[in-house]
Scaffold this motif. Structure first.
Motif, mmCIF file in Angstrom:
data_model
loop_
_atom_site.group_PDB
_atom_site.id
_atom_site.type_symbol
_atom_site.label_atom_id
_atom_site.label_comp_id
_atom_site.label_asym_id
_atom_site.label_seq_id
_atom_site.Cartn_x
_atom_site.Cartn_y
_atom_site.Cartn_z
ATOM 1 N N LEU A 104 0.831 -1.200 0.000
ATOM 2 C CA LEU A 104 0.000 0.000 0.000
ATOM 3 C C LEU A 104 0.864 1.249 0.000
ATOM 4 C CD1 LEU A 104 -2.438 -1.136 2.840
ATOM 5 C CD2 LEU A 104 -2.844 -1.304 0.386
ATOM 6 N N LEU A 105 0.476 2.261 -0.778
ATOM 7 C CA LEU A 105 1.124 3.559 -0.709
ATOM 8 C C LEU A 105 0.088 4.660 -0.835
ATOM 9 C CD1 LEU A 105 2.716 4.285 -4.143
ATOM 10 C CD2 LEU A 105 2.304 1.926 -3.504
ATOM 11 N N ARG A 106 0.377 5.742 -0.152
ATOM 12 C CA ARG A 106 -0.581 6.844 -0.095
ATOM 13 C C ARG A 106 -0.689 7.563 -1.425
ATOM 14 N NH1 ARG A 106 1.156 10.116 4.486
ATOM 15 N NH2 ARG A 106 2.765 10.819 3.058
ATOM 16 N N GLN A 107 0.462 7.880 -2.027
ATOM 17 C CA GLN A 107 0.474 8.582 -3.314
ATOM 18 C C GLN A 107 1.727 8.185 -4.076
ATOM 19 O OE1 GLN A 107 0.411 12.886 -3.153
ATOM 20 N NE2 GLN A 107 -0.431 13.047 -5.209
ATOM 21 N N ASP A 108 1.615 8.122 -5.365
ATOM 22 C CA ASP A 108 2.743 7.728 -6.187
ATOM 23 C C ASP A 108 3.728 8.887 -6.324
ATOM 24 O OD1 ASP A 108 4.179 5.926 -7.626
ATOM 25 O OD2 ASP A 108 2.781 5.799 -9.324
ATOM 26 N N ILE A 109 4.990 8.534 -6.533
ATOM 27 C CA ILE A 109 6.035 9.537 -6.729
ATOM 28 C C ILE A 109 7.193 8.880 -7.460
ATOM 29 C CG2 ILE A 109 6.943 9.028 -4.413
ATOM 30 C CD1 ILE A 109 8.118 11.830 -4.313
ATOM 31 N N ALA A 110 7.825 9.597 -8.358
ATOM 32 C CA ALA A 110 9.042 9.112 -9.011
ATOM 33 C C ALA A 110 10.217 9.442 -8.111
ATOM 34 C CB ALA A 110 9.211 9.765 -10.378
ATOM 35 N N PHE A 111 10.995 8.417 -7.779
ATOM 36 C CA PHE A 111 12.006 8.541 -6.735
ATOM 37 C C PHE A 111 13.289 7.889 -7.222
ATOM 38 C CE2 PHE A 111 13.656 8.105 -2.401
ATOM 39 C CZ PHE A 111 13.099 9.201 -1.774
ATOM 40 N N ASP A 112 14.426 8.496 -6.945
ATOM 41 C CA ASP A 112 15.714 7.965 -7.387
ATOM 42 C C ASP A 112 16.341 7.147 -6.254
ATOM 43 O OD1 ASP A 112 18.240 7.452 -8.426
ATOM 44 O OD2 ASP A 112 18.371 9.407 -9.401
ATOM 45 N N TYR A 113 16.120 5.835 -6.299
ATOM 46 C CA TYR A 113 16.642 4.938 -5.272
ATOM 47 C C TYR A 113 17.977 4.329 -5.695
ATOM 48 C CZ TYR A 113 12.605 4.580 -2.120
ATOM 49 O OH TYR A 113 11.623 4.827 -1.195
ATOM 50 N N LEU A 114 18.921 4.282 -4.772
ATOM 51 C CA LEU A 114 20.235 3.690 -4.977
ATOM 52 C C LEU A 114 20.386 2.497 -4.047
ATOM 53 C CD1 LEU A 114 23.159 4.060 -6.260
ATOM 54 C CD2 LEU A 114 23.708 5.317 -4.161
ATOM 55 N N TYR A 115 20.758 1.339 -4.585
ATOM 56 C CA TYR A 115 20.977 0.172 -3.748
ATOM 57 C C TYR A 115 22.233 0.394 -2.909
ATOM 58 C CZ TYR A 115 20.797 -4.809 -2.506
ATOM 59 O OH TYR A 115 20.690 -6.011 -1.842
ATOM 60 N N VAL A 116 22.173 -0.013 -1.648
ATOM 61 C CA VAL A 116 23.274 0.287 -0.733
ATOM 62 C C VAL A 116 24.580 -0.371 -1.177
ATOM 63 C CG1 VAL A 116 22.916 -1.633 0.894
ATOM 64 C CG2 VAL A 116 23.816 0.559 1.727
ATOM 65 N N LYS A 117 24.510 -1.489 -1.897
ATOM 66 C CA LYS A 117 25.739 -2.119 -2.393
ATOM 67 C C LYS A 117 26.412 -1.249 -3.455
ATOM 68 C CE LYS A 117 24.600 -6.904 -1.246
ATOM 69 N NZ LYS A 117 24.442 -8.293 -1.752
ATOM 70 N N ASP A 118 25.628 -0.502 -4.222
ATOM 71 C CA ASP A 118 26.202 0.474 -5.141
ATOM 72 C C ASP A 118 26.844 1.616 -4.367
ATOM 73 O OD1 ASP A 118 25.747 -0.539 -7.769
ATOM 74 O OD2 ASP A 118 23.631 -0.036 -7.595
ATOM 75 N N LEU A 119 26.182 2.072 -3.315
ATOM 76 C CA LEU A 119 26.736 3.161 -2.517
ATOM 77 C C LEU A 119 28.098 2.766 -1.951
ATOM 78 C CD1 LEU A 119 26.626 5.907 -1.138
ATOM 79 C CD2 LEU A 119 25.327 4.840 0.726
ATOM 80 N N VAL A 120 28.235 1.538 -1.500
ATOM 81 C CA VAL A 120 29.513 1.081 -0.959
ATOM 82 C C VAL A 120 30.599 1.146 -2.028
ATOM 83 C CG1 VAL A 120 30.763 -0.887 -0.002
ATOM 84 C CG2 VAL A 120 28.452 -0.373 0.808
ATOM 85 N N LYS A 121 30.315 0.663 -3.227
ATOM 86 C CA LYS A 121 31.317 0.673 -4.297
ATOM 87 C C LYS A 121 31.684 2.100 -4.716
ATOM 88 C CE LYS A 121 30.176 -3.831 -6.286
ATOM 89 N NZ LYS A 121 29.690 -4.557 -7.491
#
Length: 304
Positions: free
Chosen positions: A177-194
């Motif tokens: 469930l989500l209240r409202q849709d939004i376009a969001f830039d998610y980064l996987y934490v394994k990418d952040l580590v590299k």
């Protein structure tokens, strides 16, 4: 072997960094109980005793839907930062994790660029604390600011963080469930580590970088990916519901400055990262079903 201090070692990002960098560096990642970053004496003595090559500053005080912002949030974030930078002579360089909130979330343009910084002053305490640190870094010599937008992965708070919450709900047979849709830039934490490793190993030319995929994805699309992964793995494909029509303002950034400097980088495929995280929850986590219903009791939040 380089010696690293990772602040916020008990937190989501700090814990991932400490675990994944331990094979490449000598890593110390003290909890706040082990190193009080608000104490000038404690920080000075700790840095003097260990002489780190790099300080990765991941510690922060922030709020979410479960935890309201403490009244001293601005003071705490600034003090933690400045107790470290006042002792720069005792370490090599510093990598600071900033935030897209530095640009001011209220009027943030889609795919915001680093040049947009300081066109607005953030109105919230968290964004303003990061803004103050970023302004100092602009004039510094050995500090780089990595602005994060949305990071997801193991050890995040699955009760309120959208991707982990949706994975856990799917595992427990609950609808997403989500209240409202939004376009969001998610980064996987394994990418952040590299990506952090690159900045550890190299001297950045700039002072601030948007650290993100540059490819925003709607939460509804992410929810459908999670439902699809759940169906493939467990045979249960949960329903996805969006309570309110329309899209909230996009939260995304341009990452061309970072990619121009570091060269080609292959990010985790989004669905592959979700599959990896889903499997981690299957293996490692005793999920409290009642805590997954937090948003249901509070009109359902998007969990950004």
């Amino acid at each position: 072997m380089m010696r690293l201090l990772i602040t916020g070692g008990a937190g989501f990002i700090g814990r991932n960094l400490a675990e994944q960098l331990a094979s490449s560096y000598q890593v110390l990642a003290p909890s706040s109980a082990e190193l009080d970053l608000l104490s000038e004496q404690a920080v000075r003595e700790y840095l003097g005793a260990h002489r780190f090559d790099v300080v990765v500053h991941a510690a922060t005080t922030r709020s979410n839907r479960r935890l309201p912002a403490p009244p001293d949030l601005l003071d705490r974030n600034c003090r933690m930062f400045f107790t470290l930078v006042r002792n720069q002579s005792q370490f090599g360089k510093m990598i600071h994790f900033g935030s897209g909130a530095e640009y001011d979330r209220v009027q943030l343009p889609p795919r915001v660029r680093e040049d947009d910084f300081d066109t607005r002053v953030p109105r919230d305490a968290y964004g303003f604390s990061k803004y103050i640190c970023a302004k100092y870094i602009e004039r510094s010599e050995r500090i780089v600011n990595l602005r994060l937008f949305g990071v997801f992965g193991a050890y995040e708070d699955y009760t309120v963080r959208f991707i982990s919450n949706a994975c856990c709900r799917a595992l427990k047979g609950l609808p997403i469930l989500l209240r409202q849709d939004i376009a969001f830039d998610y980064l996987y934490v394994k990418d952040l580590v590299k990506l952090t490793m690159w900045f550890i190993e190299n001297d950045a030319r700039g002072k601030a970088y948007n650290v993100c995929t540059g490819q925003p994805v709607a939460l509804s699309q992410l929810a459908r990916m999670i439902a699809r992964v759940s169906g493939q793995v467990s045979g249960r494909s949960p329903n996805v519901s969006v309570l309110n029509e329309g899209m909230a303002p996009e939260y995304s950034a341009d990452n061309s400055r970072m990619l121009t400097e570091i060269g080609q980088y292959r990010f985790w495929d989004t669905e592959g990262a979700i599959r990896d995280l889903y499997a981690w929850y299957e293996r490692n986590h005793d999920i409290d079903v009642e805590s997954l219903r937090f948003d249901e009791k509070n009109e359902i939040g998007a969990g950004k």
